[in-house]
Design a protein around this motif. Structure first.
Motif, PDB file in Angstrom:
ATOM      1  N   ALA A 178      82.698  -1.138  49.042  1.00 43.35           N
ATOM      2  CA  ALA A 178      82.265  -1.516  50.391  1.00 43.35           C
ATOM      3  C   ALA A 178      82.109  -0.259  51.244  1.00 43.35           C
ATOM      4  O   ALA A 178      82.993   0.603  51.254  1.00 43.35           O
ATOM      5  N   VAL A 179      80.976  -0.157  51.962  1.00 43.91           N
ATOM      6  CA  VAL A 179      80.740   1.033  52.784  1.00 43.91           C
ATOM      7  C   VAL A 179      80.090   0.653  54.111  1.00 43.91           C
ATOM      8  O   VAL A 179      79.394  -0.360  54.223  1.00 43.91           O
ATOM      9  N   LYS A 180      80.339   1.489  55.101  1.00 44.60           N
ATOM     10  CA  LYS A 180      79.569   1.497  56.339  1.00 44.60           C
ATOM     11  C   LYS A 180      78.689   2.751  56.323  1.00 44.60           C
ATOM     12  O   LYS A 180      78.761   3.564  55.404  1.00 44.60           O
ATOM     13  N   ARG A 181      77.862   2.894  57.374  1.00 46.73           N
ATOM     14  CA  ARG A 181      76.951   4.036  57.390  1.00 46.73           C
ATOM     15  C   ARG A 181      77.697   5.364  57.362  1.00 46.73           C
ATOM     16  O   ARG A 181      77.246   6.325  56.746  1.00 46.73           O
TER      17      ARG A 181
ATOM     18  N   GLU B   3      78.468   6.083  53.832  1.00 46.49           N
ATOM     19  CA  GLU B   3      77.265   6.491  53.099  1.00 46.49           C
ATOM     20  C   GLU B   3      76.917   7.936  53.415  1.00 46.49           C
ATOM     21  O   GLU B   3      76.511   8.699  52.532  1.00 46.49           O
ATOM     22  N   GLN B   4      77.107   8.322  54.668  1.00 41.43           N
ATOM     23  CA  GLN B   4      76.850   9.715  55.042  1.00 41.43           C
ATOM     24  C   GLN B   4      77.850  10.651  54.366  1.00 41.43           C
ATOM     25  O   GLN B   4      77.480  11.715  53.859  1.00 41.43           O
ATOM     26  N   ALA B   5      79.110  10.231  54.316  1.00 42.75           N
ATOM     27  CA  ALA B   5      80.119  11.042  53.647  1.00 42.75           C
ATOM     28  C   ALA B   5      79.831  11.163  52.153  1.00 42.75           C
ATOM     29  O   ALA B   5      80.086  12.204  51.527  1.00 42.75           O
ATOM     30  N   PHE B   6      79.278  10.097  51.562  1.00 46.97           N
ATOM     31  CA  PHE B   6      78.913  10.128  50.154  1.00 46.97           C
ATOM     32  C   PHE B   6      77.755  11.096  49.913  1.00 46.97           C
ATOM     33  O   PHE B   6      77.732  11.831  48.922  1.00 46.97           O
ATOM     34  N   ALA B   7      76.770  11.105  50.847  1.00 45.66           N
ATOM     35  CA  ALA B   7      75.675  12.065  50.748  1.00 45.66           C
ATOM     36  C   ALA B   7      76.198  13.492  50.834  1.00 45.66           C
ATOM     37  O   ALA B   7      75.741  14.391  50.105  1.00 45.66           O
TER      38      ALA B   7
ATOM     39  N   ALA C 158      87.138   3.096  51.096  1.00 43.14           N
ATOM     40  CA  ALA C 158      85.912   3.786  51.471  1.00 43.14           C
ATOM     41  C   ALA C 158      86.233   5.222  51.872  1.00 43.14           C
ATOM     42  O   ALA C 158      87.395   5.573  52.139  1.00 43.14           O
ATOM     43  N   LEU C 159      85.221   6.069  51.934  1.00 44.58           N
ATOM     44  CA  LEU C 159      85.449   7.489  52.207  1.00 44.58           C
ATOM     45  C   LEU C 159      85.895   7.759  53.639  1.00 44.58           C
ATOM     46  O   LEU C 159      86.685   8.672  53.883  1.00 44.58           O
ATOM     47  N   VAL C 160      85.409   6.977  54.587  1.00 48.24           N
ATOM     48  CA  VAL C 160      85.713   7.235  55.994  1.00 48.24           C
ATOM     49  C   VAL C 160      86.245   5.984  56.684  1.00 48.24           C
ATOM     50  O   VAL C 160      87.287   6.017  57.347  1.00 48.24           O
ATOM     51  N   SER C 161      85.551   4.882  56.570  1.00 45.46           N
ATOM     52  CA  SER C 161      85.914   3.649  57.277  1.00 45.46           C
ATOM     53  C   SER C 161      87.143   3.008  56.621  1.00 45.46           C
ATOM     54  O   SER C 161      87.548   3.382  55.523  1.00 45.46           O
TER      55      SER C 161
END
Length: 298
Positions: free
Chosen positions: A232-235, A238-242, A111-114
């Motif tokens: 798999a993502v957490k919020r 999702e924010q990092a993806f935005a 995932a991007l952050v988590s």
């Protein structure tokens, strides 16, 4: 026991003497090993039919030769060995052999952050040919990504500006009030549209390459685009993806250019054809761009 010799109809003379470019089988179920992964695959195997006196080829010989792919990691060397076996089993009949393997490569992506991670599948096809002793390998890879329209983003920003003027005209600006406004649907009245997109890559490999650089090409493509779809993502992800989409606004033309420039540097690649497809969320049709490159001979 019947002592009669079983008939070999394929060895009978052709009704009409005419060579054929490709004869074989498509959709053969086959397990393969690709970059250490054991995967399900479908194979298309064939040879040319040059002998005017022969009615057909020996398809079972092609089928049995594919057994050599079951336990060994798929490399250009292994592909060439199988093609040479195709030709050896059709000596006097064929001078060209072809093999295409269709599968889905699995790569685990963080995932991007988590700390989460998940698997992504990438449809791949590996095509090899041996014709007049010239060996050639081509890869086809589908890479999914997200694309946010630059025009839509600009139009959304303009609407937000207009709403700001409406809400704060002739008012003293207060930091806390503006901050609240920016975090509300009252302020952010419009958002740009984005869509799931696909880059279809057809890569021509150098003749003497040792490995199939599938994961390298996928990684290069996703790095160039900056908006690979997630697993798999957490919020926070999702924010990092935005954020990634907001910083990588692109038309299909932009995506094709990014990929062209990035993939020229991929090791072992002598040329490619790129087709990017943005499955529009605004329109009922897709936006498409294509680009190609081939290394100039010194």
């Amino acid at each position: 026991m019947n002592s009669l010799t079983l008939p070999d109809i394929a060895n009978q003379a052709a009704h009409q003497a005419l060579p054929l470019d490709w004869v074989g089988m498509c959709g053969i179920a086959l397990p393969i090993v690709l970059e250490g992964q054991r995967l399900n695959a479908k194979a298309d195997a064939g040879v040319s039919l040059e002998d005017d006196d022969a009615r057909g080829i020996h398809m079972s010989r092609l089928y049995l030769a594919l057994a050599g792919l079951e336990q060994r990691d798929l490399t250009p060397f292994v592909l060439r060995q199988v093609l040479e076996e195709f030709l050896a089993s059709h000596e006097g009949l064929s001078n060209s052999a072809y093999l295409t393997i269709h599968s889905e490569m699995l790569l685990k992506r963080p995932a991007l952050v988590s700390p989460l991670a998940g698997w992504k599948s990438y449809p791949v096809s590996i095509s090899a040919s041996l014709k007049n002793k010239m060996f050639h390998v081509e890869l086809k890879i589908d890479v999914p990504y997200s694309s946010t329209c630059p025009c839509s983003a600009a139009l959304a920003r303009q609407l937000i500006q207009q709403q700001f003027i409406t809400d704060f005209a002739n008012k003293a600006l207060q930091h806390a009030e503006i901050l609240t406004w920016l975090g509300s649907s009252q302020g952010i009245v419009a958002t740009p549209h984005s869509q799931r997109s696909t880059a279809r890559l057809r890569m021509h490999l150098d003749e003497f390459i040792d490995e199939l650089p599938l994961s390298v090409i996928i990684n290069d493509a996703e790095a160039a685009l900056g908006t690979a779809v997630q697993t798999a993502v957490k919020r926070a992800d999702e924010q990092a993806f935005a954020l990634a989409n907001g910083q990588n606004l692109m038309f299909c033309e932009d995506a094709a250019r990014r990929l062209n420039l990035a993939l020229r540097r991929s090791p072992g690649v002598s040329g490619f054809h790129i087709r990017v497809i943005h499955a529009e969320s605004l329109h009922a049709h897709d936006a498409v761009a294509e680009s190609h490159w081939h290394r100039e001979l010194a």
